[in-house]
Write a protein that holds these residues in place. Structure first.
Motif, PDB file in Angstrom:
ATOM      1  N   VAL A  52      -7.631  -5.245   0.919  1.00 23.70           N
ATOM      2  CA  VAL A  52      -6.756  -4.119   1.974  1.00 23.70           C
ATOM      3  C   VAL A  52      -6.978  -3.371   2.665  1.00 23.70           C
ATOM      4  N   ARG A  53      -8.625  -3.280   2.338  1.00 23.38           N
ATOM      5  CA  ARG A  53      -9.579  -2.611   2.524  1.00 23.38           C
ATOM      6  C   ARG A  53     -10.188  -3.093   4.375  1.00 23.38           C
TER       7      ARG A  53
ATOM      8  N   GLU B 213       1.034   5.360   1.471  1.00 21.88           N
ATOM      9  CA  GLU B 213       0.303   6.117   1.841  1.00 21.88           C
ATOM     10  C   GLU B 213       0.298   7.180   1.607  1.00 21.88           C
TER      11      GLU B 213
ATOM     12  N   PRO C 153      -8.229   4.351   4.909  1.00 20.58           N
ATOM     13  CA  PRO C 153      -8.148   3.826   3.283  1.00 20.58           C
ATOM     14  C   PRO C 153      -6.625   4.882   3.284  1.00 20.58           C
ATOM     15  N   PRO C 154      -5.851   3.423   2.520  1.00 17.43           N
ATOM     16  CA  PRO C 154      -4.112   4.136   2.088  1.00 17.43           C
ATOM     17  C   PRO C 154      -4.989   5.176   0.933  1.00 17.43           C
TER      18      PRO C 154
ATOM     19  N   ARG D  83      -8.322  -4.440   6.142  1.00 15.50           N
ATOM     20  CA  ARG D  83      -6.851  -4.771   7.080  1.00 15.50           C
ATOM     21  C   ARG D  83      -6.636  -3.528   7.486  1.00 15.50           C
ATOM     22  N   GLN D  84      -7.475  -2.427   6.971  1.00 17.96           N
ATOM     23  CA  GLN D  84      -7.679  -1.479   7.581  1.00 17.96           C
ATOM     24  C   GLN D  84      -8.712  -1.190   9.283  1.00 17.96           C
ATOM     25  N   HIS D  85      -9.189  -2.206   9.419  1.00 20.37           N
ATOM     26  CA  HIS D  85      -9.838  -2.203  10.922  1.00 20.37           C
ATOM     27  C   HIS D  85     -10.784  -1.228  11.007  1.00 20.37           C
TER      28      HIS D  85
ATOM     29  N   VAL E 137       0.894  -1.039   0.037  1.00 15.92           N
ATOM     30  CA  VAL E 137      -0.454  -0.206   0.615  1.00 15.92           C
ATOM     31  C   VAL E 137       0.610   0.872  -0.457  1.00 15.92           C
TER      32      VAL E 137
ATOM     33  N   ASP F 240      -9.823   2.250   9.850  1.00 14.66           N
ATOM     34  CA  ASP F 240      -8.256   3.591   9.626  1.00 14.66           C
ATOM     35  C   ASP F 240      -9.667   4.276   8.801  1.00 14.66           C
TER      36      ASP F 240
END
Length: 197
Positions: free
Chosen positions: A151-152, A75, A160-161, A154-156, A73, A158
């Motif tokens: 990816v989304r 940031e 998104p990058p 695993r952001q829990h 990812v 937060d």
């Protein structure tokens, strides 16, 4: 010789003939399934495949590697993470011989990857392979959207990058030699400000 003496003799002869026929069929089947070209003349005895099973039908060229889907990812400040597996390889246990439902995901990945690579090779032979053509293929879209969903997830919760990049690799799986993976496909940057796709 009386009829009561000939009946057991006939049964014994039928048993021996049946056992001989079964043994002959078994060894012909083993020979016909052997990968060496030398054994192809056995296959000619049953051109239609009625009596000699062809187990090579399911895997004429068995795979010697696994496909892996990895991503990284980016940031919003421009930093890029290391590559991570979308699906971590599962260490096999004896229980997997009976119950291994997560194997379906890796099999699906293998099939999608193989489809994309076949299309890529055909386009390359014609000289028409471009990033736009590959990225428009449904197999590419499946890989991109699946990676974006992971990816989304695993952001829990937060933010998104800025986006992600994914790669398709060939690797040795759990081979003890642990050869370096081969990068088969590396995607362009996929922004995550909107849902991918």
């Amino acid at each position: 010789m009386t009829a009561e003496h000939t009946a057991p003799a006939r049964r014994g002869l039928v048993t021996v003939l049946a056992a001989g026929a079964f043994a002959g069929w078994f060894w012909a089947s083993v020979a016909a399934a052997h990968p060496s070209e030398m054994f192809n003349r056995v296959r000619r005895l049953d051109r239609n495949g009625i009596f000699l099973p062809n187990w090579r039908f399911f895997a004429p060229h068995p795979a010697c590697f696994d496909y892996g889907l990895i991503y990284r990812v980016e940031e919003h400040d421009g930093t890029v993470s290391p590559w991570r597996f979308v699906m971590e390889p599962v260490h096999r246990t004896w229980a997997h011989t009976v119950w291994f439902p997560t194997r379906r995901r890796s099999k699906a990945l293998f099939d999608v990857a193989a489809e994309l690579l076949v299309v890529g090779r055909k386009l390359a032979e014609r000289g028409t392979v471009t990033a736009e053509v590959v990225e428009a293929h449904p197999a590419y879209t499946v890989l991109r959207d699946f990676t974006g969903a992971v990816v989304r997830e695993r952001q829990h919760g937060d933010a998104p990058p800025a986006g992600f990049q994914f790669a398709l690799i060939e690797h040795a799986g759990y081979d003890e030699l642990q050869e370096e993976p081969t990068y088969v496909l590396i995607s362009s940057f996929v922004p995550l400000t909107e849902r991918a796709g």
